[in-house]
Design a protein around this motif. Structure first.
Motif, PDB file in Angstrom:
ATOM      1  N   SER A 102       0.834  -1.209   0.000  1.00  0.00           N
ATOM      2  CA  SER A 102       0.000   0.000   0.000  1.00  0.00           C
ATOM      3  C   SER A 102       0.864   1.252   0.000  1.00  0.00           C
ATOM      4  CB  SER A 102      -0.953  -0.002   1.199  1.00  0.00           C
ATOM      5  OG  SER A 102      -0.257   0.078   2.422  1.00  0.00           O
ATOM      6  N   THR A 148      -9.951   4.032  -3.018  1.00  0.00           N
ATOM      7  CA  THR A 148      -9.491   2.819  -2.327  1.00  0.00           C
ATOM      8  C   THR A 148      -9.278   3.091  -0.843  1.00  0.00           C
ATOM      9  OG1 THR A 148      -7.162   3.294  -2.873  1.00  0.00           O
ATOM     10  CG2 THR A 148      -8.405   1.921  -4.412  1.00  0.00           C
ATOM     11  N   PHE A 153       0.426   5.760  -7.515  1.00  0.00           N
ATOM     12  CA  PHE A 153      -0.803   6.468  -7.857  1.00  0.00           C
ATOM     13  C   PHE A 153      -0.599   7.986  -7.812  1.00  0.00           C
ATOM     14  CE2 PHE A 153      -2.485   2.417  -7.872  1.00  0.00           C
ATOM     15  CZ  PHE A 153      -3.861   2.358  -8.003  1.00  0.00           C
ATOM     16  N   MET A 195      -6.980   6.631  -5.840  1.00  0.00           N
ATOM     17  CA  MET A 195      -6.340   6.348  -4.558  1.00  0.00           C
ATOM     18  C   MET A 195      -7.255   6.735  -3.407  1.00  0.00           C
ATOM     19  SD  MET A 195      -2.646   7.628  -3.093  1.00  0.00           S
ATOM     20  CE  MET A 195      -3.197   9.313  -2.872  1.00  0.00           C
ATOM     21  N   GLN A 199      -6.028  -1.052  -4.694  1.00  0.00           N
ATOM     22  CA  GLN A 199      -5.098  -0.424  -5.639  1.00  0.00           C
ATOM     23  C   GLN A 199      -4.657  -1.408  -6.718  1.00  0.00           C
ATOM     24  OE1 GLN A 199      -2.593   0.886  -2.389  1.00  0.00           O
ATOM     25  NE2 GLN A 199      -2.872   3.025  -2.935  1.00  0.00           N
TER      26      GLN A 199
END
Length: 452
Positions: free
Chosen positions: A378, A397, A385, A394, A435
């Motif tokens: 992450s 998510t 991103f 982004m 993602q």
């Protein structure tokens, strides 16, 4: 007038892994150098043996961190837009990004100063500060608050330099500012006996020095030499460019609020389980934050390399950067997990002399050991991103992960503190899963079939 090509556009291709580490390693060291600011402050004020004064500095520092960190989007958005311009070989675009970002920082800084008479008392009320601690914290904040606009400017300058791959120069500035900061702490607190005010003055002075050094480096860069001319150019203030900047900053701002909210919920839920668990979680969270200082280096490198590839419309280069960042980040996360499994309990024990807190920390240290490995994807994908400009995706998510986190906290409540740590770990896994889920579609949309 012709301009020299940017390093990203004109330099020979280097190994992706080598490029990644040339950005990630200095970024890691810079993170550690930055973390020394707070340590130096607490050490210096702690030598006075005045508990209320030490509590005032701790409370004041938390207030300033909460106030300013939500504006860290100035740094990340500047990295992304600068790297994309560098990837296109667009030197004027890099200068325009610098001017626009500094204008936003100046506007936010002015608003903060206008709100100063109300924000300080309100913040102290929210922190429930009382007595000598409140008086000391108020004195500290009243001085350090004036460095807020400077801090915002530093975010922009650091972001711009990172976007130019000039991370080593940022590291040198951070080290120099730290040396001055520590020297001023010793002089003003221990020699001049200024107490809390001395700590605050040291911080303001080091931030001002950092700004001066960063500005000197930036203004020597070819892309910034036309800074004054760029301010007067109409293209700098075109509506389309400004809207793009505001959209990027808006998404990053809300994302930061959600992340901060997740951390605050974690602290609040831990506090409900009693002082021993709260203290143990605080120690373990510091170990987690230590690991993020290292893993954040891969996020910074991903921002730069993916931003350059997006600007150059080079899909192969973009994919190579993503794979390299995930591979090296994953290996580093695995090493950190192994190190914490072997030494985590011992490290946690250094932070407390209370046997109950030490025992409680040992019970849950397993979760901290897992987090670097579970969370690294992450962190890296955040950088991907941001660099690619996919901040809306982004944010989406992050919102899904936040909803999952809150739901899991409710469902796992019977598990107590284990449930809290499990929900926190799942928060990072859900973010990464989301993602990964949208990454192929975004890549295909951003890099057409005719791109390299």
């Amino acid at each position: 007038m012709s301009t020299p090509p940017s390093p990203a556009a004109g330099a020979p291709r280097e190994s992706t892994s080598r490029l990644l580490w040339s950005i990630a390693l200095p970024a890691m060291l810079t993170n550690f150098a930055t973390a020394l600011f707070g340590i130096a402050d607490m050490w210096a004020i702690g030598r006075l043996g005045d508990a209320p004064a030490q509590g005032a500095v701790e409370l004041g520092a938390k207030y300033m961190m909460a106030l300013l960190n939500v504006f860290n989007f100035l740094r990340t958005s500047t990295v992304a837009l600068t790297a994309q311009s560098a990837g296109r070989g667009d030197t004027p675009g890099q200068s325009e990004t610098l001017v626009r970002a500094l204008a936003v920082a100046l506007a936010i800084g002015a608003l903060l100063l206008i709100a100063m008479p109300w924000s300080i008392p309100l913040g102290l009320d929210l922190l429930e500060a009382e007595g000598r601690v409140r008086a000391g914290a108020s004195e500290y904040i009243a001085i350090r608050y004036w460095a807020g606009p400077i801090w915002l400017g530093n975010c922009v300058l650091i972001g711009w330099l990172i976007g130019q791959r000039m991370v080593r120069q940022v590291l040198v500035v951070e080290v120099a500012a730290n040396v001055v900061h520590i020297a001023l702490d010793l002089l003003l607190v221990l020699v001049a006996h200024w107490g809390v005010a001395g700590v605050a003055v040291a911080t303001v002075s080091s931030e001002a020095l950092k700004f001066a050094l960063l500005a000197a480096i930036v203004l020597r860069h070819p892309a910034a030499r036309e800074f004054r001319a760029t301010i007067r150019m109409r293209i700098t203030w075109q509506q389309e460019a400004l809207l793009r900047l505001f959209a990027l900053n808006r998404d990053l701002f809300v994302r930061t609020l959600l992340l901060t909210g997740a951390i605050l919920i974690f602290a609040r839920t831990g506090a409900q389980q009693g002082p021993v668990t709260l203290a143990a979680n605080g120690i373990l969270f510091q170990l987690f934050m230590l690991s993020t200082l290292l893993l954040d280096g891969f996020e910074s490198a991903s921002q730069v390399l993916c931003g350059e590839a997006r600007g150059a419309r080079d899909r192969k280069r973009f994919v190579a950067a993503v794979k390299a960042a995930l591979a090296w980040g994953g290996l580093t996360g695995l090493i950190l997990t192994g190190a914490y499994l072997l030494t985590g309990a011992g490290l946690a024990a250094w932070f407390s002399t209370d046997s109950d807190v030490v025992a409680e920390s040992g019970t849950y240290v397993f979760w901290v050991a897992l987090l670097p490995l579970l969370g690294v994807a992450s962190f890296v994908l955040d950088g991907v991103f941001i660099g690619a400009g996919w901040t809306r995706a982004m944010l989406g998510t992050m919102a899904v992960a936040m909803a999952s986190y809150v739901t899991l906290l409710w469902l796992l409540e019977p598990l107590g503190n284990h449930g809290l740590w499990l929900a926190f770990a799942a928060f990072f896994l859900v973010r990464a899963a989301g993602q990964f889920g949208v990454l192929p579609r975004l890549t295909s949309r951003s890099f057409s079939a005719c791109d390299r």
